[in-house]
Design a protein around this motif. Structure first.
Motif, PDB file in Angstrom:
ATOM      1  N   ARG A  51      28.488  22.584 -46.107  1.00 32.31           N
ATOM      2  CA  ARG A  51      29.703  22.630 -45.289  1.00 32.31           C
ATOM      3  C   ARG A  51      29.939  21.281 -44.615  1.00 32.31           C
ATOM      4  O   ARG A  51      31.082  20.838 -44.485  1.00 32.31           O
ATOM      5  N   ALA A  52      28.857  20.634 -44.179  1.00 28.24           N
ATOM      6  CA  ALA A  52      29.001  19.321 -43.534  1.00 28.24           C
ATOM      7  C   ALA A  52      29.533  18.297 -44.523  1.00 28.24           C
ATOM      8  O   ALA A  52      30.405  17.492 -44.193  1.00 28.24           O
ATOM      9  N   GLU A  53      29.013  18.334 -45.750  1.00 26.05           N
ATOM     10  CA  GLU A  53      29.496  17.400 -46.760  1.00 26.05           C
ATOM     11  C   GLU A  53      30.945  17.678 -47.113  1.00 26.05           C
ATOM     12  O   GLU A  53      31.727  16.751 -47.316  1.00 26.05           O
ATOM     13  N   ALA A  54      31.325  18.957 -47.150  1.00 25.19           N
ATOM     14  CA  ALA A  54      32.719  19.294 -47.442  1.00 25.19           C
ATOM     15  C   ALA A  54      33.623  18.795 -46.319  1.00 25.19           C
ATOM     16  O   ALA A  54      34.720  18.281 -46.586  1.00 25.19           O
ATOM     17  N   GLY A  55      33.178  18.912 -45.069  1.00 27.49           N
ATOM     18  CA  GLY A  55      33.974  18.415 -43.953  1.00 27.49           C
ATOM     19  C   GLY A  55      34.148  16.911 -44.007  1.00 27.49           C
ATOM     20  O   GLY A  55      35.232  16.385 -43.738  1.00 27.49           O
ATOM     21  N   GLU A  56      33.084  16.210 -44.376  1.00 29.48           N
ATOM     22  CA  GLU A  56      33.176  14.750 -44.490  1.00 29.48           C
ATOM     23  C   GLU A  56      34.106  14.351 -45.623  1.00 29.48           C
ATOM     24  O   GLU A  56      34.828  13.358 -45.527  1.00 29.48           O
ATOM     25  N   GLN A  57      34.112  15.132 -46.708  1.00 27.61           N
ATOM     26  CA  GLN A  57      35.025  14.833 -47.812  1.00 27.61           C
ATOM     27  C   GLN A  57      36.477  15.063 -47.391  1.00 27.61           C
ATOM     28  O   GLN A  57      37.362  14.286 -47.750  1.00 27.61           O
ATOM     29  N   TRP A  58      36.719  16.116 -46.615  1.00 28.51           N
ATOM     30  CA  TRP A  58      38.068  16.354 -46.111  1.00 28.51           C
ATOM     31  C   TRP A  58      38.530  15.208 -45.221  1.00 28.51           C
ATOM     32  O   TRP A  58      39.677  14.762 -45.303  1.00 28.51           O
ATOM     33  N   ILE A  59      37.640  14.750 -44.362  1.00 27.47           N
ATOM     34  CA  ILE A  59      37.998  13.652 -43.463  1.00 27.47           C
ATOM     35  C   ILE A  59      38.308  12.388 -44.254  1.00 27.47           C
ATOM     36  O   ILE A  59      39.294  11.696 -43.990  1.00 27.47           O
ATOM     37  N   SER A  60      37.492  12.088 -45.248  1.00 26.12           N
ATOM     38  CA  SER A  60      37.745  10.876 -46.038  1.00 26.12           C
ATOM     39  C   SER A  60      39.052  10.995 -46.811  1.00 26.12           C
ATOM     40  O   SER A  60      39.802  10.026 -46.928  1.00 26.12           O
ATOM     41  N   ARG A  61      39.349  12.190 -47.335  1.00 24.80           N
ATOM     42  CA  ARG A  61      40.621  12.385 -48.034  1.00 24.80           C
ATOM     43  C   ARG A  61      41.807  12.208 -47.081  1.00 24.80           C
ATOM     44  O   ARG A  61      42.818  11.595 -47.449  1.00 24.80           O
ATOM     45  N   LEU A  62      41.682  12.782 -45.890  1.00 27.79           N
ATOM     46  CA  LEU A  62      42.769  12.657 -44.921  1.00 27.79           C
ATOM     47  C   LEU A  62      43.038  11.206 -44.559  1.00 27.79           C
ATOM     48  O   LEU A  62      44.195  10.768 -44.497  1.00 27.79           O
ATOM     49  N   LEU A  63      41.977  10.448 -44.321  1.00 26.30           N
ATOM     50  CA  LEU A  63      42.155   9.041 -43.967  1.00 26.30           C
ATOM     51  C   LEU A  63      42.761   8.252 -45.121  1.00 26.30           C
ATOM     52  O   LEU A  63      43.630   7.398 -44.925  1.00 26.30           O
ATOM     53  N   ARG A  64      42.299   8.555 -46.337  1.00 34.93           N
ATOM     54  CA  ARG A  64      42.832   7.864 -47.507  1.00 34.93           C
ATOM     55  C   ARG A  64      44.314   8.182 -47.706  1.00 34.93           C
ATOM     56  O   ARG A  64      45.132   7.287 -47.934  1.00 34.93           O
ATOM     57  N   VAL A  65      44.659   9.474 -47.639  1.00 34.94           N
ATOM     58  CA  VAL A  65      46.050   9.882 -47.853  1.00 34.94           C
ATOM     59  C   VAL A  65      46.943   9.322 -46.748  1.00 34.94           C
ATOM     60  O   VAL A  65      48.054   8.843 -47.021  1.00 34.94           O
ATOM     61  N   GLY A  66      46.469   9.344 -45.507  1.00 33.64           N
ATOM     62  CA  GLY A  66      47.261   8.791 -44.406  1.00 33.64           C
ATOM     63  C   GLY A  66      47.519   7.308 -44.574  1.00 33.64           C
ATOM     64  O   GLY A  66      48.643   6.829 -44.353  1.00 33.64           O
ATOM     65  N   ALA A  67      46.493   6.572 -44.979  1.00 35.93           N
ATOM     66  CA  ALA A  67      46.673   5.131 -45.174  1.00 35.93           C
ATOM     67  C   ALA A  67      47.603   4.845 -46.350  1.00 35.93           C
ATOM     68  O   ALA A  67      48.464   3.959 -46.268  1.00 35.93           O
ATOM     69  N   MET A  68      47.444   5.595 -47.431  1.00 38.69           N
ATOM     70  CA  MET A  68      48.312   5.358 -48.596  1.00 38.69           C
ATOM     71  C   MET A  68      49.750   5.766 -48.303  1.00 38.69           C
ATOM     72  O   MET A  68      50.682   5.084 -48.745  1.00 38.69           O
ATOM     73  N   CYS A  69      49.935   6.848 -47.572  1.00 37.60           N
ATOM     74  CA  CYS A  69      51.289   7.284 -47.209  1.00 37.60           C
ATOM     75  C   CYS A  69      51.963   6.227 -46.336  1.00 37.60           C
ATOM     76  O   CYS A  69      53.111   5.844 -46.573  1.00 37.60           O
ATOM     77  N   SER A  70      51.250   5.741 -45.352  1.00 32.15           N
ATOM     78  CA  SER A  70      51.808   4.718 -44.474  1.00 32.15           C
ATOM     79  C   SER A  70      52.116   3.441 -45.252  1.00 32.15           C
ATOM     80  O   SER A  70      53.183   2.842 -45.084  1.00 32.15           O
ATOM     81  N   GLY A  71      51.186   3.037 -46.087  1.00 28.60           N
ATOM     82  CA  GLY A  71      51.411   1.830 -46.888  1.00 28.60           C
ATOM     83  C   GLY A  71      52.573   1.989 -47.843  1.00 28.60           C
ATOM     84  O   GLY A  71      53.374   1.055 -48.038  1.00 28.60           O
ATOM     85  N   GLY A  72      52.689   3.161 -48.455  1.00 27.51           N
ATOM     86  CA  GLY A  72      53.807   3.405 -49.370  1.00 27.51           C
ATOM     87  C   GLY A  72      55.155   3.373 -48.670  1.00 27.51           C
ATOM     88  O   GLY A  72      56.125   2.811 -49.187  1.00 27.51           O
ATOM     89  N   LEU A  73      55.218   3.968 -47.475  1.00 29.17           N
ATOM     90  CA  LEU A  73      56.471   3.936 -46.714  1.00 29.17           C
ATOM     91  C   LEU A  73      56.841   2.509 -46.314  1.00 29.17           C
ATOM     92  O   LEU A  73      58.011   2.116 -46.383  1.00 29.17           O
TER      93      LEU A  73
END
Length: 148
Positions: A51-73
């Motif tokens: 569960r801890a590893e899954a939470g860390e993967q969610w966090i990394s995905r969120l940060l990646r998607v947020g950065a890419m979304c901001s950069g794309g805009l």
């Protein structure tokens, strides 16, 4: 009259120092021919670790998607700079840049929400309360900023 003290002590028990210096070392363990490293598999991994590893993967995905979304805009707003200047283009550029800035600001807040939730699920209440406290302080700061 002077008396001399003899350095020899009478009644002492002789000690053999050779035995005291030698350390008794156990014999070496037999070596196996197939000594492969042990890698934990999913079956042997405790549930809270997965569960801890899954939470860390969610966090990394969120940060990646947020950065890419901001950069794309932001890149889209830069691309609109090459269009002929009109009121609609200026509004679109302004909206895209505000969206990019908002995505950059919201991404860490969402990360904090996910981290607090996963910490609570894992049972680490102390750190989950820290995350909730930081979110509360952010809410108070935003609320105070809106009234100013």
């Amino acid at each position: 009259m002077t008396t001399t003290v003899s350095p020899v002590v009478t009644g002492a028990i002789p000690v053999n120092l050779e035995d005291a210096v030698r350390a008794k070392v156990p014999p070496p363990l037999p070596r196996r021919a197939t000594a492969a490293p042990v890698i934990p598999t999913l079956e042997r991994t405790p549930a809270h670790v997965t569960r801890a590893e899954a939470g860390e993967q969610w966090i990394s995905r969120l940060l990646r998607v947020g950065a890419m979304c901001s950069g794309g805009l932001f890149l889209a707003s830069l691309a609109l700079e090459f269009l002929p200047q009109s009121e609609n283009v200026h509004v679109a550029i302004d909206v895209l840049r505000k969206g990019a800035a908002s995505a950059l600001l919201v991404t860490p807040v969402v990360r904090l929400v996910v981290a607090g939730t996963t910490l609570g699920i894992r049972g680490e209440w102390k750190y989950a309360l820290y995350a909730a406290g930081v979110l509360g302080l952010l809410a108070v700061a935003v609320g105070a900023g809106l009234h100013a």
